[in-house]
Scaffold this active site. Structure first.
Site, PDB file in Angstrom:
ATOM      1  N   CYS A 134       1.066  -1.150   0.022  1.00  0.00           N
ATOM      2  CA  CYS A 134      -0.029  -0.065   0.032  1.00  0.00           C
ATOM      3  C   CYS A 134       0.693   1.398  -0.090  1.00  0.00           C
ATOM      4  CB  CYS A 134      -1.028  -0.219   1.097  1.00  0.00           C
ATOM      5  SG  CYS A 134      -2.058   1.524   1.416  1.00  0.00           S
ATOM      6  N   CYS A 137      -0.253   4.019   2.003  1.00  0.00           N
ATOM      7  CA  CYS A 137      -0.008   3.833   3.557  1.00  0.00           C
ATOM      8  C   CYS A 137       1.348   4.050   3.951  1.00  0.00           C
ATOM      9  CB  CYS A 137      -0.454   2.233   4.078  1.00  0.00           C
ATOM     10  SG  CYS A 137      -1.905   2.029   3.300  1.00  0.00           S
ATOM     11  N   ASP A 138       2.155   3.563   3.033  1.00  0.00           N
ATOM     12  CA  ASP A 138       3.680   3.512   3.503  1.00  0.00           C
ATOM     13  C   ASP A 138       4.584   4.384   2.941  1.00  0.00           C
ATOM     14  OD1 ASP A 138       2.844   1.553   5.696  1.00  0.00           O
ATOM     15  OD2 ASP A 138       3.108  -0.072   4.276  1.00  0.00           O
TER      16      ASP A 138
END
Ligand code: NDP
Length: 313
Positions: A134, A137-138
């Site tokens: 993701c 997300c990261d």
């Protein structure tokens, strides 16, 4: 046979948020956590894009907070996987892996989606240490670093483009000699000077001491001119598709060809009265915790309305 007014299947942001809403509406609610209690967020490190956490929050911690919030309003939470569903007529029957059959007036399907991985041992070894599925997300942790994205579809192109806004260099590792992504997404990739597309490449392993320092690549795997080399990267992002966890519901609810549950536009209604879907199991596009939580809230509100209208509350 056990009976409940509301059965929630799944323990990600969608499931727990739905439980907070049904609990606060005084609806007896039973929630089964499924294979991965807390859902996909427990596999990420820090969540920085969920409103209300200005300093970020550990994914597992956030899910634990949501779980406690659901418990606070009376939800009964159990571990276990739903393995069979009979949604042919209300009340509905769901069988849990331990053989328990739950009879429910309403069902919220919040079983999520599972990111596909390549199946390499090194993906597990470096999980949370340079391997992610993701980018939103990261990606932030890879500012001014070098990363590789695996995949040739729209997700891979979108993630590569997103990461190019943060990283100094992005390799897009594509196993075929063309991209499957839509033309507009391809154009964005090819027009971006920070992205280098490596066609006909496969990642076969990773290396690094305290995290990913590089990937073992094979060019033209299985061809007479196959070659192998190592590429220095700080992070590997998998973007080879997601699998919605909808198998047991497919005989009853409508899905798209990948298996994402189709709901009435803008609502969690599946078309079966009293059966709702929320979160990633019905969302191929956004796949964000905040969106899943929002759709879980909608499902909780719909359950309350449905039970009230039917005189079942
Ligand atoms: P797709 O199934 O479209 O693409 C998956 C990609 O991963 C393909 O290029 C595939 O390669 C590759 N792949 C699969 N398995 C492996 C493997 N083992 N090793 C290497 N590569 C592999 O998935 P997406 O997640 O990209 O998209 C899903 C759906 O969501 C699509 O319908 C897409 O259009 C849509 N979407 C739309 C977006 C938008 O419009 N903004 C954004 C994101 C998704 P190969 O081509 O060789 O099979």
């Amino acid at each position: 046979m056990e009976k409940t007014k509301c059965l929630i299947i799944g323990s990600g942001p969608a499931g727990y948020t739905a439980a907070i809403y049904t609990g606060r509406a005084n609806i007896p609610t039973l929630l089964y956590e499924g294979l991965q209690p807390g859902g996909q967020l427990t596999t990420t490190t820090e969540v920085e894009n969920f409103p209300g956490y200005p300093d970020g929050v550990d994914g597992t911690q956030m899910m634990d907070d949501l779980r406690r919030q659901a418990l606070r309003f009376g939800c009964e939470i159990r571990s276990g996987m739903a393995v069979k569903a009979d949604l042919s007529a209300a009340p509905y029957h769901i069988t849990i892996e331990d053989g328990t059959v739950v009879e429910a007036d309403t069902v919220i399907i919040a079983t999520g989606a599972t990111a596909k991985y390549l199946g390499l041992e090194d993906e597990k070894k470096y999980a949370g240490m340079g391997v992610s599925a993701c980018a939103t997300c990261d990606g932030f942790f890879y500012r001014r670093k070098t990363v590789a994205v695996v995949g040739g579809g729209d997700t891979a192109c979108e993630e590569a483009t997103y990461l190019a806004g943060l990283a100094v260099k992005v390799y897009l590792v594509v196993r075929k000699n063309y991209l499957r992504a839509s033309e507009i997404m391809q154009k964005r990739v090819f027009d971006n000077p920070k992205i280098e597309v490596l066609f006909e490449h496969n990642v076969v392993g990773l290396f690094g001491t305290d995290g990913v320092e590089g990937a073992h690549l094979v060019k033209r795997l299985g061809q007479p001119d196959e070659s192998r080399y190592d590429l220095a990267i700080d992070g590997l992002f998998l973007a080879i598709g997601h699998r919605p966890n909808s198998d047991i519901f497919r005989p009853y609810v409508q899905t798209d060809e990948t298996g994402y549950i189709l709901t009435e536009a803008g609502t969690p209604r599946t078309g079966i009265p009293g059966v709702f879907a929320a979160g990633d199991v019905c969302d191929p596009h956004y796949r964000q915790a905040i969106i899943a939580a929002g759709s879980g809230a909608k499902a909780g509100l719909e359950v309350d309305r449905y039970l009230t209208e039917k005189g079942l509350k």
